[in-house]
Design an enzyme around this catalytic site. Sequence first.
Site, short mmCIF file in Angstrom:
data_model
loop_
_atom_site.label_atom_id
_atom_site.label_comp_id
_atom_site.label_asym_id
_atom_site.label_seq_id
_atom_site.Cartn_x
_atom_site.Cartn_y
_atom_site.Cartn_z
N GLU A 194 17.23 55.97 52.03
CA GLU A 194 15.76 56.03 52.02
C GLU A 194 15.14 55.25 53.18
O GLU A 194 14.30 54.37 52.99
CB GLU A 194 15.22 55.51 50.67
CG GLU A 194 15.62 56.40 49.51
CD GLU A 194 14.95 56.04 48.18
OE1 GLU A 194 14.34 54.96 48.07
OE2 GLU A 194 15.07 56.84 47.24
N GLU A 225 19.99 61.53 44.65
CA GLU A 225 19.38 60.75 43.54
C GLU A 225 18.43 61.67 42.80
O GLU A 225 17.46 62.18 43.38
CB GLU A 225 18.61 59.53 44.06
CG GLU A 225 19.52 58.43 44.56
CD GLU A 225 18.76 57.15 44.91
OE1 GLU A 225 17.74 56.84 44.25
OE2 GLU A 225 19.20 56.46 45.85
#
Length: 498
Positions: free
Chosen positions: A172, A291
Amino acid sequence: MKVKAAIHRDFEISKIDDRLYAAFIEHMGRAIYSGIYEPGHPQADGNGFRRDVAAMVRDLNIPAIRYPGGNFVSAYRWEDGIGPKEDRPVRLDLAWRSRETNQVGINEFAIWANELGIDMMLAVNLGSRGIEEARNFMEYVNHPGGTYWSDLRRSHGVEKPYGVKMWCLGNEMDGPWQIGAKPAREYGRLADETAKALRALTPDAEMIVCGSSNDEMPTYPEWERVVLEECYEHVDHISLHKYFGNSSRDTLNFFGKIEETGRYINTIGGVIDFVKSKKRAKNDVHICFDEWNVWYHRREEDGRRWRTWDWPEAPDLLEETYTFEDALFVGGLLNEFIRRSDRVKIACIAQLVNVIAPIRADKNGKAWRQSIYWPYQMASVYGRGTALRVAVDGPKYDCAVASDVDYLDITAVQGAGCVTIFAINRHLRETLDLRLSLTGFKATLDFHKMIGGHDLMATNGPDAEPIAPVDGTGIGVEDGNVVGALPPLSYHVIRLKV
Ligand code: AHR
């Protein structure tokens, strides 16, 4: 309500990559410590891993697991987790404001994963660190011997290299919360150079580059375009993350978010195609949805707690208790991944134990399977093979996030002399009378399992697991059609021998 559907033996979507049923576990909360690892627990094995938790993990048939983070990885020093345990430093984990004892590191985690037959998918720190530490880590993990890092591994008792093939280039990296977050161009360059270095060490390794943290980020999907323009030829997958919730208490809208995920996949697929064409590239880049899960029950409360707490060790964090409604959602999302298996080659449920997880384990207590365990388990066990197109003609609904959503969510997977149908009736009140025509198959019913008949807010717990599959009734094969009634709000796995 009547619903017609049809499948044809030759109308395939794609071969499903087994890694569509992968998982993710992070050094965070009680995922590792007192989740999978708890020396002193009555169920602990000689290495300190909980046998009760391991047994539940084994039944999930997980092909691969992403480790060690997550946000955690962006300030992690992997070297802290190797060598004699008593010499390992205790560090502050900046991502979750916790204390990391480093009693589990790569070698302990590998023992656990190998024992369960799960391939490791390792993330390198491209937040606070860079190419040098990433290539050292890979050398320690993958090089046979005769060099500083590989001989260090051997001196730690691991003679054979692990041969890890899946490598995540940070986590991220667009997120302002991430230690060492970067603008897209800068990250893309770093990812490209890191991938090049790692490929020099392990030529057949697969590289996973960070996409946006989710599809609501202000830089989405421009981030993906810029990043891929920098590194397209050196990577194999781009990662997508998305967490879901039903805070507005609107069940049909919650289920509609699965359609939204389809749009997310389409958009990134378009960006991949655009960059591939622009660069005249020969290689394909796939989607790694590394995710995904439901995460909202305790999100706000936890957000308040961890931002101010005083660096606890393995704190209770993000320990969502999942409902029957969440189980229907998870079954639907897995159906979407099966439908999009042409693009999505890896997907990781986030996470595996205690932290937003299908398995919960009390410290010094019992382990149990949450409601979402079961659709994940059944998709993982029975959803291997080739995804078939399913045409559906039935009632639909509109909601805030999507229009024309089918009440029947259905997929079909062909493999090993079987066709498996995963079907969900999302209607709140009506039974769906299904007639699924099969062309090109002679089919007999092998089994029918269902999860249904629960209050939407029902949950499992340490003392009772009422939400679990039971043998279904009322589904049969007649004149080449699968026919039967699907009660409102129910999940079905119908296995046909063909
Ligand atoms: O899974 C929990 C966290 O969610 C991960 O650490 C991070 O990557 C994401 O924001």
